[in-house]
Write a protein that holds these residues in place. Structure first.
Motif, PDB file in Angstrom:
ATOM      1  N   HIS A  77      38.686  27.437  36.759  1.00 35.05           N
ATOM      2  CA  HIS A  77      38.799  28.088  38.065  1.00 35.05           C
ATOM      3  C   HIS A  77      37.764  29.191  38.255  1.00 35.05           C
ATOM      4  N   SER A  78      37.203  29.711  37.147  1.00 39.33           N
ATOM      5  CA  SER A  78      36.211  30.767  37.312  1.00 39.33           C
ATOM      6  C   SER A  78      34.955  30.240  37.984  1.00 39.33           C
ATOM      7  N   THR A  79      34.733  28.933  37.912  1.00 40.95           N
ATOM      8  CA  THR A  79      33.551  28.361  38.547  1.00 40.95           C
ATOM      9  C   THR A  79      33.843  27.877  39.961  1.00 40.95           C
ATOM     10  N   SER A  80      35.097  28.014  40.397  1.00 40.92           N
ATOM     11  CA  SER A  80      35.442  27.529  41.729  1.00 40.92           C
ATOM     12  C   SER A  80      35.860  28.686  42.636  1.00 40.92           C
ATOM     13  N   SER A  81      35.285  29.851  42.385  1.00 36.68           N
ATOM     14  CA  SER A  81      35.608  31.003  43.193  1.00 36.68           C
ATOM     15  C   SER A  81      35.239  30.757  44.647  1.00 36.68           C
ATOM     16  N   MET A  82      36.050  31.303  45.551  1.00 35.31           N
ATOM     17  CA  MET A  82      35.794  31.149  46.973  1.00 35.31           C
ATOM     18  C   MET A  82      34.591  31.968  47.428  1.00 35.31           C
ATOM     19  N   ALA A  83      33.950  32.669  46.490  1.00 39.27           N
ATOM     20  CA  ALA A  83      32.748  33.419  46.854  1.00 39.27           C
ATOM     21  C   ALA A  83      31.572  32.496  47.112  1.00 39.27           C
ATOM     22  N   HIS A  84      31.627  31.273  46.570  1.00 39.39           N
ATOM     23  CA  HIS A  84      30.522  30.341  46.739  1.00 39.39           C
ATOM     24  C   HIS A  84      30.703  29.531  48.013  1.00 39.39           C
ATOM     25  N   LEU A  85      29.606  29.299  48.720  1.00 44.18           N
ATOM     26  CA  LEU A  85      29.659  28.529  49.950  1.00 44.18           C
ATOM     27  C   LEU A  85      29.689  27.046  49.568  1.00 44.18           C
ATOM     28  N   ALA A  86      30.876  26.490  49.585  1.00 49.15           N
ATOM     29  CA  ALA A  86      31.054  25.096  49.184  1.00 49.15           C
ATOM     30  C   ALA A  86      32.323  24.566  49.826  1.00 49.15           C
ATOM     31  N   TYR A 228      44.746  22.155  55.590  1.00 45.42           N
ATOM     32  CA  TYR A 228      46.172  22.241  55.280  1.00 45.42           C
ATOM     33  C   TYR A 228      46.360  21.745  53.848  1.00 45.42           C
ATOM     34  N   VAL A 229      46.774  22.653  52.963  1.00 43.38           N
ATOM     35  CA  VAL A 229      46.886  22.323  51.542  1.00 43.38           C
ATOM     36  C   VAL A 229      48.233  22.816  51.015  1.00 43.38           C
ATOM     37  N   PRO A 230      49.046  21.944  50.409  1.00 40.89           N
ATOM     38  CA  PRO A 230      50.344  22.366  49.868  1.00 40.89           C
ATOM     39  C   PRO A 230      50.191  23.479  48.835  1.00 40.89           C
ATOM     40  N   ASN A 231      51.165  24.392  48.820  1.00 41.51           N
ATOM     41  CA  ASN A 231      51.108  25.514  47.881  1.00 41.51           C
ATOM     42  C   ASN A 231      50.933  25.046  46.448  1.00 41.51           C
ATOM     43  N   GLY A 232      51.680  24.012  46.069  1.00 45.79           N
ATOM     44  CA  GLY A 232      51.644  23.536  44.697  1.00 45.79           C
ATOM     45  C   GLY A 232      50.371  22.812  44.323  1.00 45.79           C
ATOM     46  N   GLN A 233      49.523  22.523  45.310  1.00 47.06           N
ATOM     47  CA  GLN A 233      48.287  21.790  45.048  1.00 47.06           C
ATOM     48  C   GLN A 233      47.068  22.704  44.956  1.00 47.06           C
ATOM     49  N   ALA A 234      47.264  23.999  45.212  1.00 38.57           N
ATOM     50  CA  ALA A 234      46.077  24.856  45.348  1.00 38.57           C
ATOM     51  C   ALA A 234      46.216  26.186  44.636  1.00 38.57           C
ATOM     52  N   ASP A 235      45.100  26.665  44.127  1.00 33.09           N
ATOM     53  CA  ASP A 235      44.943  28.033  43.634  1.00 33.09           C
ATOM     54  C   ASP A 235      43.788  28.643  44.411  1.00 33.09           C
ATOM     55  N   ILE A 236      44.001  29.832  44.943  1.00 33.82           N
ATOM     56  CA  ILE A 236      42.945  30.483  45.718  1.00 33.82           C
ATOM     57  C   ILE A 236      42.423  31.665  44.921  1.00 33.82           C
ATOM     58  N   ASN A 237      41.161  31.571  44.515  1.00 39.22           N
ATOM     59  CA  ASN A 237      40.519  32.628  43.726  1.00 39.22           C
ATOM     60  C   ASN A 237      39.378  33.231  44.527  1.00 39.22           C
ATOM     61  N   VAL A 238      39.430  34.526  44.731  1.00 37.24           N
ATOM     62  CA  VAL A 238      38.393  35.213  45.510  1.00 37.24           C
ATOM     63  C   VAL A 238      37.667  36.178  44.586  1.00 37.24           C
ATOM     64  N   THR A 239      36.348  36.024  44.475  1.00 35.33           N
ATOM     65  CA  THR A 239      35.543  36.924  43.661  1.00 35.33           C
ATOM     66  C   THR A 239      34.988  38.047  44.522  1.00 35.33           C
ATOM     67  N   ARG A 240      35.134  39.272  44.063  1.00 29.58           N
ATOM     68  CA  ARG A 240      34.603  40.429  44.784  1.00 29.58           C
ATOM     69  C   ARG A 240      33.656  41.186  43.867  1.00 29.58           C
ATOM     70  N   MET A 241      32.484  41.532  44.359  1.00 27.78           N
ATOM     71  CA  MET A 241      31.488  42.205  43.540  1.00 27.78           C
ATOM     72  C   MET A 241      31.026  43.483  44.217  1.00 27.78           C
ATOM     73  N   LYS A 242      30.801  44.501  43.398  1.00 23.78           N
ATOM     74  CA  LYS A 242      30.335  45.775  43.933  1.00 23.78           C
ATOM     75  C   LYS A 242      28.893  45.622  44.399  1.00 23.78           C
ATOM     76  N   GLU A 243      28.596  46.172  45.580  1.00 22.23           N
ATOM     77  CA  GLU A 243      27.230  46.122  46.082  1.00 22.23           C
ATOM     78  C   GLU A 243      26.350  47.058  45.277  1.00 22.23           C
ATOM     79  N   THR A 244      25.153  46.597  45.006  1.00 21.40           N
ATOM     80  CA  THR A 244      24.214  47.441  44.269  1.00 21.40           C
ATOM     81  C   THR A 244      23.277  48.132  45.242  1.00 21.40           C
ATOM     82  N   THR A 245      22.947  49.370  44.948  1.00 24.23           N
ATOM     83  CA  THR A 245      22.093  50.152  45.841  1.00 24.23           C
ATOM     84  C   THR A 245      20.651  50.146  45.321  1.00 24.23           C
TER      85      THR A 245
END
Length: 245
Positions: A77-86, A228-245
């Motif tokens: 699941h670490s490679t299927s983060s919702m941060a990627h446009l896919a 539309y995805v059943p609860n038992g069929q899905a895991d939602i992983n959102v990656t958040r990263m600190k912005e660099t200045t």
């Protein structure tokens, strides 16, 4: 001060280790609650506390009236983060899903399409997509998507609506190569039921609704998907990263 570990945590740790070692393979059920209670010498309430933790951790799935089943852990699941446009379904679903049926038509401009697309396209391609997990040979599908594409986008990317294979390739793969941005809105929806040409999507009381809006550098979207995805069929992983200045 050292205290004894709660019984439900001992059960959790034991079952977790046994699952990881392969004693209970993915897709198979755990022993019945009665058998597990007798094995651990605990009440059903204590056992269910442990099962609840395993369920929350995505290790076990509980199905009312059927039992507790080990979730296959073949996906990283670490490679299927919702941060990627896919493709969101490929990122969310616990099991691989394939597009089983697709139905689409051209709808003329309406109040609804003008609400979806600020540039007010003269027509949109409206589409229903039905997905199944591997081994599902029935017409009761495991996920479903409504798709809306402005007709000018179809013309821009030269997609032939007379060629279903080309349409499938565009909505499943190519749009994610062309798009520059994707907004995702997550919510729960109640009692979803859709049917077309014998295919049905009906998961009971609630399921995930993920509204995906795709952009390509302009204010108006190039595509909108309602997943539309059943609860038992899905895991939602959102990656958040600190912005660099």
């Amino acid at each position: 001060m050292t205290q004894a570990q709660p019984k439900f945590l001992t059960i959790y740790n034991t079952l977790y280790e046994e699952i990881q070692m392969g004693k209970f393979p993915g897709g198979e059920s755990l022993p019945t609650e009665k058998v597990l209670c007798e094995s651990f010498g605990v009440s059903r309430m204590t056992l269910r506390q442990a099962i609840k933790l395993l369920t929350e951790d995505g290790v076990v799935e509980s199905i009312r009236g059927k039992g507790h089943f080990v979730v296959s852990q073949h996906r990283d699941h670490s490679t299927s983060s919702m941060a990627h446009l896919a493709h969101p379904l490929q990122q969310m679903s616990r099991e691989a899903m394939t597009l089983e049926a697709i139905h689409y038509r051209v709808d003329l401009e309406s109040e609804y399409t003008n609400h979806l697309f600020p540039n007010r396209p003269s027509a949109v391609v409206a589409m229903e997509r039905y997905y199944v997990c591997e081994g599902n040979a029935s017409k009761k599908t495991d996920a479903m998507c409504f798709t809306f594409i402005p007709i000018n986008v179809i013309d821009l990317y030269e997609v032939s609506t007379q060629d279903e294979t080309a349409v499938r390739a565009f909505v499943e793969e190519q749009i994610y190569q062309y798009a520059a941005q994707s907004d995702l809105k997550f919510s729960m929806t109640q009692k979803p039921h859709f049917a077309h040409d014998g295919y049905t999507f009906d998961v009971g009381d609630y399921c995930w609704l993920v509204v995906e809006t795709l952009y390509n550098g302009h204010e108006s979207p190039v595509m909108i998907n309602k997943w539309y995805v059943p609860n038992g069929q899905a895991d939602i992983n959102v990656t958040r990263m600190k912005e660099t200045t």
